[in-house]
Design a protein around this motif. Structure first.
Motif: not given
Lengths: 249, 197
Positions: A1-27
């Motif tokens: 099942m396709r996961k629901p999408l949403y669109r918004d304006h956001a400010l990037v507060l923090r980024v954290q490394r995840l795995g080899e090349a990904d990041r967790i972004i706190s918005l």
């Protein structure tokens, strides 16, 4: 099942490394509150939107909802403040303290906080535009953000008995200025100018705020920081690292 | 939840960066199924790396002696010093074969949100190296992300008054990529850093 999408304006507060090349972004988003989302492959040099997900960016983001973390699908830059802030080290450290405060004041994810979003956006914009001294922007932000959280310091009336001021003693545990009858042991005695500056920052009276000297600003910053740290219980990591030198550019 | 040694191994492996509980479990069962000689070799390598590898006393790169291979090499230039965040960045730059100077490894980048300020990095040691007067160019090769750029801005602020030329690695379009896919920041920087042919 396709996961629901949403669109918004956001400010990037923090980024954290995840795995080899990904990041967790706190918005901090306009309508969805604080959101944590995975941005896949953004650390690779070939990433198409990695540069737009750097801290302090104002972005238009599309995410797909996940069970624990959402996933960033698409990003457009609206105002990438980080680019300007990074040219000026004191402003960068100030922006970090603002971002951490915004994160700490939104402990519950996906709870809309429009006022805090607009306040944070305004503060980062003012910092990037170099409109006003960075320390004043930070203290004004902290005071107003605490006010939105219900922790505004009482600066006119006694914080304990509400007797009208002006009062000279300031007690962080009591929540602001205190009258001679309510003054607890260890209360600070800041100058009247420092209390007036705090009041001006809380009310947005920039004329009064900018007319103060460095000593008064330092005194006011100390009280604001102590008040914030008391209410947050756990101190902000970035606040002691704020470079309070005058901006370099 | 497993019992005894296998659960201990899963717990230890899941403490490693980038390894979640599922990956830890997969690795633990791989170890269990693997040949004893292979696992003894892995165990010996882990022990050896902790016992024998240390940081170079000059540049803080990884070394097996007091000074690393690069700091011991008399053919390298002393007037150019390249500042990087981690030892793996030294390897990446050495692969290019373009730089013949010395290195200084900071041990990370300034990140106030994680409580990392200038005092938590090897910036004091860098300033001490620069005060000897041998360096004429300081090349800032920190990562082209927010933390790396902030560290470069801070170092430039500290070092420029010493009269040393401070340079930053160029950033721009990746080789082999299409222009239309570049984001506005990367493309903007590529324009700023364009050169005359």
């Amino acid at each position: 099942m396709r996961k629901p999408l949403y669109r918004d304006h956001a400010l990037v507060l923090r980024v954290q490394r995840l795995g080899e090349a990904d990041r967790i972004i706190s918005l901090l988003t306009r309508t969805h509150g604080r959101v944590r989302a995975v941005a896949r492959g953004v650390r690779r040099t070939t990433s198409r939107f990695g540069a737009r997900l750097e801290p302090f960016g104002h972005i238009d983001v599309q995410c797909s909802e996940g069970s624990s973390l959402d996933t960033v699908m698409q990003v457009e830059g609206l105002s990438l403040f980080g680019r300007h802030l990074l040219e000026d080290y004191p402003r960068y450290t100030t922006a970090s303290a603002i971002a951490e405060t915004a994160e700490r004041l939104t402990p519950i994810e996906k709870e809309p906080t429009l006022r805090l979003y607009l306040l944070t956006l305004g503060a980062l914009n003012a910092l990037a535009e170099k409109e006003r001294p960075a320390t004043l922007i930070l203290d004004a932000y902290l005071l107003r953000a605490m006010s939105y959280a219900g922790w505004a310091p009482s600066l006119r009336a006694c914080a304990v008995c509400a007797e009208a001021g002006p009062h000279r003693a300031f007690s962080v545990p009591a929540g602001g200025v205190v009258c001679p009858n309510c003054r607890p042991p260890g209360a600070a005695h800041p100058s009247t100018d420092a209390l007036n500056l705090m009041n001006a920052l809380l009310e947005g009276d920039w004329g009064t705020a900018q007319s103060t000297d460095v000593k008064i600003r330092g005194e006011s910053s100390g009280l604001v920081a102590a008040h914030l740290q008391w209410h947050l219980e756990r101190g902000l990591r970035s606040l002691p690292l704020v470079d309070r030198r005058e901006s370099t550019t | 939840m497993y019992e005894g040694a296998i659960q201990d191994l899963i717990d230890e492996l899941s403490r490693l960066p980038g390894i979640g509980p599922k990956s830890a479990q997969r690795l633990a069962f791989h170890v269990l199924a693997a040949d004893t000689t292979d696992i003894k070799r892995l165990s010996a390598a882990l022990t050896r790396v902790k016992e024998e590898v240390r940081f170079c006393v000059l540049c803080f790169n990884v070394a097996e002696e007091e000074k690393c291979r690069i700091c011991r090499d008399p053919r390298r230039r002393d007037d150019a010093l390249c500042v990087v965040e981690e030892p793996k960045d030294v390897v990446a730059i050495e692969r290019t074969g373009e730089f013949r100077g010395r290195y200084h490894v900071l041990g990370g980048a300034i990140n106030p949100l994680e409580g990392v300020g200038p005092d938590q990095l090897r910036i004091r040691e860098l300033m001490s190296r620069l005060s000897s007067g041998e360096t004429s160019e300081l090349i800032l090769a920190t990562d082209p992300n927010t933390e790396g750029e902030a560290t470069a801005t801070y170092l430039a602020l500290m070092v420029k008054p010493m009269g040393i030329t401070v340079t930053r690695l160029a950033s721009g379009l990746p080789v082999g990529g299409d222009l239309e896919y570049a984001d506005e920041i990367t493309l903007g920087r590529a324009f700023e850093g364009r050169r005359k042919l």
